[in-house]
Enzyme design. Structure first.
Site, PDB file in Angstrom:
ATOM      1  N   GLU A   1      26.295  37.900  20.022  1.00  0.00           N
ATOM      2  CA  GLU A   1      25.229  37.522  20.963  1.00  0.00           C
ATOM      3  C   GLU A   1      25.391  36.068  21.398  1.00  0.00           C
ATOM      4  O   GLU A   1      25.227  35.726  22.568  1.00  0.00           O
ATOM      5  CB  GLU A   1      23.848  37.653  20.294  1.00  0.00           C
ATOM      6  CG  GLU A   1      23.232  39.021  20.331  1.00  0.00           C
ATOM      7  CD  GLU A   1      22.849  39.481  21.729  1.00  0.00           C
ATOM      8  OE1 GLU A   1      23.752  39.630  22.572  1.00  0.00           O
ATOM      9  OE2 GLU A   1      21.667  39.698  21.978  1.00  0.00           O
TER      10      GLU A   1
ATOM     11  N   THR B   1      20.601  36.424  30.584  1.00  0.00           N
ATOM     12  CA  THR B   1      19.693  35.975  29.520  1.00  0.00           C
ATOM     13  C   THR B   1      19.585  34.453  29.518  1.00  0.00           C
ATOM     14  O   THR B   1      18.500  33.889  29.362  1.00  0.00           O
ATOM     15  CB  THR B   1      20.190  36.486  28.157  1.00  0.00           C
ATOM     16  OG1 THR B   1      20.174  37.905  28.196  1.00  0.00           O
ATOM     17  CG2 THR B   1      19.319  36.017  27.014  1.00  0.00           C
TER      18      THR B   1
HETATM   19  N1  HSE Z   1      14.589  37.937  22.991  1.00  0.00           N
HETATM   20  C1  HSE Z   1      15.622  37.698  23.958  1.00  0.00           C
HETATM   21  C2  HSE Z   1      15.021  37.078  25.201  1.00  0.00           C
HETATM   22  C3  HSE Z   1      16.265  38.991  24.294  1.00  0.00           C
HETATM   23  O1  HSE Z   1      13.987  37.591  25.653  1.00  0.00           O
HETATM   24  O2  HSE Z   1      15.561  36.092  25.716  1.00  0.00           O
HETATM   25  C4  HSE Z   1      17.418  38.865  25.234  1.00  0.00           C
HETATM   26  O3  HSE Z   1      18.607  38.892  24.530  1.00  0.00           O
END
Ligand code: HSE
Length: 310
Positions: free
Chosen positions: A129, A182
């Site tokens: 990630e 993201t």
């Molecule tokens: N929790 C993360 C976000 C998930 O909302 O940025 C995306 O990988």
């Protein structure tokens, strides 16, 4: 074992109130990956199908980074060749890099003779990630590895709680065919939160966890509220408010942004309501001149799983 083919599920992170700390796995959307032992040491990604623009370089690819880290910690006298078939697009908000990273952690672990626990696999997958989006977030990868609903109770030390999944829960999701990275969606987040909003948010996380434990669909519904992240991000998703209100009007327990978007998720009780919500979401987007894909799924309670091995 010399070969394994696996299914790595898509995942919905945050689930409204649980930013970076809650998520769940999807039953019928995900990637397929193969892992083959080779006499030449090291990690090779030989093929990626189903998505464009992903690197075969194992030092940069989310799955490759995970496999390399695992072999470094657990040295063996063979190498591993991987293939990936992506069942959904990167940048969808459905945990594409997490499926690759969690899938790699599971597949490699099996070829190594399963020396690592699910918690350790999640830690390896978080490295994937980090390679993909710059932050080692656990919500998508833990959901992919553990399956079902998960709570990341703590990042340091990492503590994952697997939560029960009420039988009748269904997911309906719409993926507008635009990409939200993201990294970009994290840049619009507030750096400070008012005490009032913090109280609302943590009370809802408590309510959601309690509702999942007690099969209390009304409590789940009441708790699917996000006063911190959704308001800051929803402008990145065309027609978010309309989709959310149509889903709720059609009977959804709640709706929100899946991970960092652009997918919008709705959670429903039972197949009949899920069908109505599916239709309502489809109708809401049908004249909007943006391609989209709507799907309905059960919650996957197993996480990454073996399709075949020998
Ligand atoms: N929790 C993360 C976000 C998930 O909302 O940025 C995306 O990988």
């Amino acid at each position: 074992m010399n070969f394994i083919k696996i299914f790595a599920p898509a995942t919905v992170a945050n689930v409204s109130c649980g930013f970076d700390s809650m998520g769940f796995a999807v039953e019928n959307v995900g990637d397929e990956m193969t892992f083959t032992k080779t006499s030449e040491k090291g990690v090779k990604i030989t093929e990626i199908t189903g998505a464009n623009g992903l690197t075969l370089d194992p030092t940069k690819n989310a799955a490759g980074v995970v496999a390399l880290a695992m072999l470094e910690q657990h040295p063996v006298d063979f190498g591993i060749e991987m293939t990936m078939h992506k069942g959904f697009s990167p940048g969808s908000g459905l945990g594409s890099s997490a499926a690759s990273a969690g899938g790699a952690a599971y597949g490699v672990n099996q070829l190594l003779g399963a020396p690592f626990s699910d918690l350790e696999l999640t830690k390896f997958a978080m490295l994937g990630e980090e390679a993909a989006c710059g932050t080692p977030i656990a919500d998508n990868v833990a959901s992919a590895v553990f399956g079902g609903f998960v709570l990341i109770r703590s990042y340091e030390p990492l503590d994952i709680i697997k939560l029960p999944v009420p039988d009748e829960l269904r997911l309906v999701a719409i993926h507008p065919q635009i990409e939200v990275k993201t990294k970009d969606a994290r840049e619009v987040l507030p750096t400070e939160v008012s005490l009032k909003n913090a109280v609302t948010q943590w009370a809802n996380v408590g309510g959601l966890v309690s509702g999942l434990h007690s099969n209390d669909y009304q409590l789940i519904s009441n708790s699917l509220t996000d006063v911190i992240v959704e308001p800051a991000r929803k402008h990145l998703i065309p027609h978010f408010d309309l989709v959310k209100s149509e889903a709720i009007k059609a009977g959804a327990l709640g709706a929100g942004i899946s991970g960092s978007g652009p997918t919008i998720f709705a959670i429903c009780q039972g197949d009949d309501i899920a069908k109505k919500v599916h239709k309502a979401i489809e109708n809401a987007y049908s004249d909007k001149k943006i391609d989209f894909n709507v799907f309905t799924s059960k919650i996957n309670t197993d996480g990454v799983k073996t399709i075949t091995s020998n």
